[in-house]
Scaffold this active site. Structure first.
Site, mmCIF file in Angstrom:
data_model
loop_
_atom_site.group_PDB
_atom_site.id
_atom_site.type_symbol
_atom_site.label_atom_id
_atom_site.label_comp_id
_atom_site.label_asym_id
_atom_site.label_seq_id
_atom_site.Cartn_x
_atom_site.Cartn_y
_atom_site.Cartn_z
ATOM 1 N N ASP A 17 0.828 -1.230 0.114
ATOM 2 C CA ASP A 17 -0.014 0.041 -0.072
ATOM 3 C C ASP A 17 0.831 1.364 -0.031
ATOM 4 O OD1 ASP A 17 0.276 1.194 2.852
ATOM 5 O OD2 ASP A 17 -0.304 -0.742 3.307
ATOM 6 N N LYS A 18 0.077 2.581 -0.446
ATOM 7 C CA LYS A 18 0.868 3.696 -0.501
ATOM 8 C C LYS A 18 1.675 4.078 0.582
ATOM 9 C CE LYS A 18 0.147 8.326 -2.348
ATOM 10 N NZ LYS A 18 -0.968 9.240 -2.968
#
Length: 256
Positions: A115-116
Site C-alpha cells: 500500500d501507498k
C-alpha cells in the site's frame, strides 16, 4: 548499476506458444483475459483471426485490438525498494505510479501490492506466468514485515495478532509474530488482504506508524536503498522456480 537479464526458457518455442501464454508473457493481460480477447475476435495472428489453442510460431505477427504485440524474450525479474507514497499500479493517470517512478526501459508490472503508506520489497516482472503463480490463492508464500506502532506492545496484543483477527468479514490466518522493541515487532504473513497489518492492529486499538516489507518467500530486501532496484540473482531465480513448481502442484491437488 549493471543489469544482467536472463533469457526465457523456450524449449516449447519450436512447437509454438499458445496464444494466451504469448499475450500473458508480453505483459498485455492475464491468460484468462487473453482467452476472452480471442473469443471476442480481437486477436489476429499473421492477419488471421486467432482461436483458443492457436499457437504462435517465431516470426509471426500478433495484433490485439489493432495494435502490434511483441513477446519480450528477455525475462525481467527485479527486486525494488518501494518508497512510501508510491502506488503499485501501472496506471499512469496515477501521478505517483510505480512504473513512472522506476523508469525501467522495458514494460514491467508489479507482482502483488504494497500500500501507498508502506515501504519495502516489491517484485516486478514482465513474465505473466510468474505473476499468476505467485498470486494464486492457496500457495501460502511467506511475506515478512517490520512494523512500528504508536504505543507499547503487550503479550496480549502479540497473542491476539498471531491467533487470527476478524477483519474484512473474515478471520486472518494464524501468523508468526515477535517483538523487536518496545513499540515494534516482526510479523510473517501468508495472506495479502487489503491493508491487512494495519487493520489487524486497529482491531486491538493500535495505529501503525511505519511498515516495511523485508522479505517475500526467500527473496530479501537486503541492502537495497529506498528507491533502488536489482535483478534477482541466479540462485534466487532457481529457488523461485522450484518453489513455484511445488506450490502449483499443491494448488492443483487441492482443486481436485
Amino acid at each position: 548499476m549493471a543489469m544482467v537479464n536472463k533469457k526465457f526458457e523456450t524449449p516449447e518455442l519450436d512447437a509454438g506458444i499458445r496464444i494466451n501464454k504469448y499475450l500473458s508473457d508480453s505483459g498485455i493481460c492475464s491468460r484468462r483475459e487473453a482467452d476472452r480477447l480471442v473469443e471476442a475476435g480481437k486477436v489476429l495472428v499473421d492477419g488471421v483471426r486467432a482461436e483458443n489453442g492457436t499457437k504462435v510460431q517465431p516470426g509471426q505477427k500478433v495484433v490485439v485490438n489493432g495494435k502490434d504485440i511483441s513477446r519480450d524474450e528477455e525475462q525481467v525479474l527485479i527486486a525494488f525498494y518501494k518508497p512510501v507514497g508510491i502506488v503499485c499500479t501501472t496506471d499512469r493517470r496515477e501521478k505517483d505510479n510505480v512504473i513512472d517512478y522506476i523508469k525501467y526501459p522495458k514494460r514491467i508490472y508489479p507482482i502483488g501490492r504494497l500500500d501507498k503508506d508502506s515501504e519495502g520489497l516489491l517484485l516486478l516482472t514482465n513474465d505473466g506466468d510468474i505473476v499468476n503463480k505467485i498470486l494464486r490463492a492457496g500457495n501460502n508464500h511467506e511475506k515478512e514485515y517490520e512494523v512500528t506502532v504508536n504505543k507499547p506492545i503487550t503479550p496480549e496484543f502479540l497473542k491476539g495478532m498471531a491467533g487470527g483477527v476478524p477483519i474484512l468479514d473474515t478471520v486472518t490466518k494464524r501468523c508468526k509474530i515477535e517483538p523487536t522493541g518496545k513499540c515494534s515487532f516482526k510479523i510473517i504473513l501468508t495472506q495479502g488482504l487489503n491493508r491487512q497489518i494495519r487493520r489487524m492492529c486497529e482491531y486491538f486499538d493500535y495505529r501503525v506508524v511505519s511498515l516495511k516489507r523485508v522479505r517475500i518467500m526467500h527473496i530479501n530486501l537486503g541492502h537495497l536503498k529506498v528507491g533502488g532496484y536489482r535483478n534477482l540473482t541466479a540462485a534466487e531465480r532457481d529457488q523461485l522456480k522450484t518453489i513455484l513448481a511445488k506450490s502449483t502442484k499443491l494448488a492443483a491437488k487441492d482443486a481436485k
